[in-house]
Design a protein around this motif. Structure first.
Motif, PDB file in Angstrom:
ATOM      1  N   LEU A 123      10.363 -16.912  -4.644  1.00  0.00           N
ATOM      2  CA  LEU A 123       9.007 -16.929  -4.100  1.00  0.00           C
ATOM      3  C   LEU A 123       7.962 -16.710  -5.185  1.00  0.00           C
ATOM      4  N   TYR A 166       9.858  -2.866  -1.296  1.00  0.00           N
ATOM      5  CA  TYR A 166       9.945  -4.072  -0.466  1.00  0.00           C
ATOM      6  C   TYR A 166       8.569  -4.641  -0.082  1.00  0.00           C
ATOM      7  N   ARG A 167       7.726  -3.817   0.541  1.00  0.00           N
ATOM      8  CA  ARG A 167       6.449  -4.352   1.030  1.00  0.00           C
ATOM      9  C   ARG A 167       5.474  -4.741  -0.083  1.00  0.00           C
ATOM     10  N   PRO A 168       5.234  -3.862  -1.070  1.00  0.00           N
ATOM     11  CA  PRO A 168       4.351  -4.295  -2.170  1.00  0.00           C
ATOM     12  C   PRO A 168       4.887  -5.534  -2.900  1.00  0.00           C
ATOM     13  N   LEU A 218       6.688  -7.939  -1.579  1.00  0.00           N
ATOM     14  CA  LEU A 218       6.442  -9.086  -0.706  1.00  0.00           C
ATOM     15  C   LEU A 218       4.972  -9.509  -0.784  1.00  0.00           C
ATOM     16  N   LEU A 219       4.087  -8.528  -0.714  1.00  0.00           N
ATOM     17  CA  LEU A 219       2.651  -8.815  -0.753  1.00  0.00           C
ATOM     18  C   LEU A 219       2.251  -9.429  -2.097  1.00  0.00           C
ATOM     19  N   SER A 259       4.208 -11.089  -4.080  1.00  0.00           N
ATOM     20  CA  SER A 259       4.771 -12.427  -4.167  1.00  0.00           C
ATOM     21  C   SER A 259       3.929 -13.414  -3.365  1.00  0.00           C
ATOM     22  N   LEU A 260       3.337 -12.936  -2.269  1.00  0.00           N
ATOM     23  CA  LEU A 260       2.467 -13.781  -1.447  1.00  0.00           C
ATOM     24  C   LEU A 260       1.223 -14.154  -2.236  1.00  0.00           C
ATOM     25  N   ASP A 261       0.554 -13.164  -2.788  1.00  0.00           N
ATOM     26  CA  ASP A 261      -0.615 -13.412  -3.625  1.00  0.00           C
ATOM     27  C   ASP A 261      -1.005 -12.141  -4.370  1.00  0.00           C
ATOM     28  N   ASN A 275      -3.686 -11.353  -5.910  1.00  0.00           N
ATOM     29  CA  ASN A 275      -5.053 -10.892  -5.644  1.00  0.00           C
ATOM     30  C   ASN A 275      -5.134 -10.077  -4.366  1.00  0.00           C
ATOM     31  N   LEU A 276      -4.440 -10.559  -3.314  1.00  0.00           N
ATOM     32  CA  LEU A 276      -4.403  -9.813  -2.059  1.00  0.00           C
ATOM     33  C   LEU A 276      -3.820  -8.433  -2.314  1.00  0.00           C
ATOM     34  N   SER A 321      -3.569  -6.650  -5.200  1.00  0.00           N
ATOM     35  CA  SER A 321      -4.352  -5.704  -5.999  1.00  0.00           C
ATOM     36  C   SER A 321      -5.562  -5.209  -5.211  1.00  0.00           C
ATOM     37  N   ALA A 322      -6.123  -6.047  -4.328  1.00  0.00           N
ATOM     38  CA  ALA A 322      -7.241  -5.588  -3.506  1.00  0.00           C
ATOM     39  C   ALA A 322      -6.799  -4.483  -2.558  1.00  0.00           C
ATOM     40  N   GLN A 323      -5.488  -4.433  -2.261  1.00  0.00           N
ATOM     41  CA  GLN A 323      -4.984  -3.384  -1.381  1.00  0.00           C
ATOM     42  C   GLN A 323      -4.467  -2.188  -2.169  1.00  0.00           C
ATOM     43  N   VAL A 335      -2.313  -2.223  -4.697  1.00  0.00           N
ATOM     44  CA  VAL A 335      -0.971  -2.338  -5.271  1.00  0.00           C
ATOM     45  C   VAL A 335      -1.101  -2.547  -6.779  1.00  0.00           C
TER      46      VAL A 335
END
Ligand SMILES: Nc1ncnc2c1ncn2[C@@H]1O[C@H](COP(=O)(O)OP(=O)(O)O)[C@@H](O)[C@H]1O
Ligand SMILES: [Mg+2]
Lengths: 268, 292
Positions: B41, B161-163, B165-166, B168-170, B172-173, B175-177, B179
């Protein structure tokens, strides 16, 4: 004006990259429930300003004050077709994607995700892979991802780019509803202000690193924009649209401008 | 000969090397398939491939020192992962270039070390074993350390797992959260090097990329949600590994006295599974559906 109630206050903000000053002395503030357009041509610093507000980019001087949580929809995310994530998974990651450990099934979380999907009108495609959705559908999912923690300020970076006319109207309507019904402050960047004219309370107009800010009618005027760009600019209002046109050769126009020819309305 | 004996050649289950092979093969397959989902991914298949190949230098060193290849693979894969991360390149083109150069250097080192191996210990088997695996030759004493490495890898994956996944998704999304995207990237590479080590022990340094990428790539074709993609990838990896071990054992009876390499069967099965998944998934071409 009481500074206590402002959702966002940006004062004298300057940002530079090595060898290049991108933003100079930008100031504005936004109140709860306001929709603000961050307008400027490509490279004018819209993304940089939003990232600085989020704290992802350091400012050289000036300050950003936030009152409450911030949600963010980044510029052009191209979801991979192979991404094994449904729309609802992406929205769920907005809630707990930064937490460590495995996610445990939670009824509370499921309800929140469901409510958020409904709020953006994404129930119909909630179980599809994000990579399979249309541009407008993906924007809805991203807005739900950003809104699920109920931020007071929502930053969106060119969410209307590459959408068809219908999807643009849907997304603008959605943002307007969040602002009007829930008092969320919306700061949305765009290179064309026209789709936002109907909902925009204020405008931050970026050109040459500087910003003109205020009510749309105050800012989008020949004198103001000419001063900002540093040369003559015409602002023309026609058929409810605004055209910003620079004198000079077409390719040196610092356009934040309607690029397509205006269609003459047919008279029935 | 009964049908059962046709599938499971006599002595399959009683054989100690087979039992060891099944245990460590399963661990390697599962860990590789799980982290492989994220590697696929993130578009870092090439980095995974490079780490696999480079780890061969470690296997060769271990041969030279007379210690278990596990420690050689592990040490070099982790070092290489660190080196790739240190390069800290964000543009994928630059990243691929540096990965390619590190890969070249690593394989060059392997060439030298294997040459020395052959010279000093006159063991021509070293090259084959390091590059293409020797799952039936792994002593049972390695089961515990290999399960330990597997456990560590799975634990780390569960933790981020969750960070992961996030991110890998994007990015920018993420780091804005809040991570820390670069830390997650480093941890991903570290877990990847653990997986590569396990797979190198099983099917060899050169081929370990097959267990990493194949089952994961097949799984993301089919699964629509992350948990199922991980489950399916692990299952595919297990099927290929068990099938490969079984076929290799059976091959003794096909060409008497000489078994075919396990790695050949495992990598073939992985490829078959991938092709089958592509055919099965064949999602509609009109993916970008009209605005709802
Ligand atoms: N990380 C960076 N390093 C150097 N220059 C950058 C970086 N990010 C943006 N810039 C430059 O800053 C200017 C503004 O970019 P940006 O904020 O992306 O504009 P916009 O979003 O309005 O198109 C551009 O000239 C761009 O090249
Ligand atoms: Mg931008």
């Amino acid at each position: 004006m009481s500074t206590l109630t402002e959702t966002l206050n940006v004062s004298a903000l300057s940002v530079a990259f090595p060898g290049r000053q991108v933003l100079k002395d930008v100031s504005f503030s936004l109140m709860p429930g306001e929709v603000c357009g961050l307008i400027g041509s490509n490279g004018s610093g819209k993304t940089t300003l939003l990232r600085t507000i989020l704290g992802l980019q350091a400012a050289t001087s000036g300050a950003v004050h936030l009152n409450g949580a911030v949600g963010y929809v980044p510029q052009k995310i191209a979801f991979d077709m192979d991404m094994p994530l449904r729309a609802r998974d992406v929205v769920g990651l907005g809630l707990d994607g930064n937490r460590f450990g495995l996610p445990l099934p939670s009824l509370g979380k499921r309800r929140k995700v469901e409510a958020m999907l409904r709020a953006v009108g994404a129930e119909a495609f909630a179980d599809q892979r994000v990579g399979d959705l249309s541009g407008g559908q993906q924007q809805r999912v991203l807005i739900a991802h950003a809104m699920i923690r109920r931020p007071r300020l929502l930053l969106l970076d060119e969410p209307l780019a590459n959408l068809d006319v219908r999807a643009v109207a849907d997304i603008v309507g959605l943002l307007h509803r969040f602002a009007r019904d829930e008092g969320v402050t919306v700061l949305v960047s765009a290179h064309d202000m026209n789709p936002l004219l109907g909902v925009m309370d204020r405008i931050v107009y970026l050109a040459q690193g500087r910003a003109a800010t205020g009510k749309t009618e105050e800012v989008v005027r020949t004198e103001v924009l000419s001063r900002l760009y540093g040369h003559h600019i015409d602002v023309i209002r026609v058929h409810g649209r605004v055209l910003v046109i620079a004198a000079g050769a077409a390719d040196e126009i610092p356009i934040a401008i309607e690029k397509h020819p205006v269609h003459v309305c047919e008279i029935p | 000969m009964s049908f059962f004996n046709l599938i499971f050649a006599p002595g399959f289950f009683a054989s100690a090397p087979v039992q060891t092979a099944l245990v460590i093969g399963s661990a390697a397959a599962i860990v590789s398939a799980l982290i492989g989902v994220f590697t696929v991914l993130r578009g870092q298949s090439f980095a995974g491939h490079a780490l696999s190949d480079i780890s061969s230098a470690g296997g060769s060193v271990a041969f030279l020192l007379g210690i278990s290849a596990l420690w050689g693979f592990l040490g070099v894969a982790v070092l290489a992962a660190g080196a790739l991360e240190l390069a800290g390149l964000r543009r994928s083109k630059e990243r691929d270039l540096v990965t390619g150069i590190v890969l070249g250097a690593g394989l060059g080192l392997t060439a030298l070390l294997l040459h020395l191996d052959i010279g000093t210990r006159s063991s021509g088997g070293a090259a084959i074993s390091v590059m293409f695996g020797s799952i039936f030759a792994v002593p049972a004493s390695m089961i515990v350390p290999m399960l330990g490495v597997s456990g560590l890898a799975v634990l780390m994956m569960g933790l981020i797992y969750r960070p992961l996944l996030l991110t890998s998704l994007d990015p920018n999304l993420a780091s804005a959260q809040g991570v820390r995207v670069s830390s997650i990237g480093l941890l991903h590479l570290l877990i990847l090097s653990l997986a590569v080590t396990l797979s190198a022990m099983t099917i060899g340094a050169i081929l370990s990329t097959a267990l990493l990428i194949g089952p994961a790539a097949a799984a993301v074709q089919i699964a629509h949600r992350p948990g199922r993609a991980l489950l399916l990838a692990g299952l595919f990896g297990l099927i290929a590994t068990w099938g490969g071990v079984l076929l290799a054992y059976d091959s003794y009876t096909w060409t008497p006295g000489q078994a075919w390499p396990v790695s050949f069967f495992i990598t073939s099965l992985v490829s078959l599974i991938y092709v089958a998944a592509r055919l099965w998934a064949k999602r509609p071409v009109a993916r970008r559906t009209a605005e709802a």
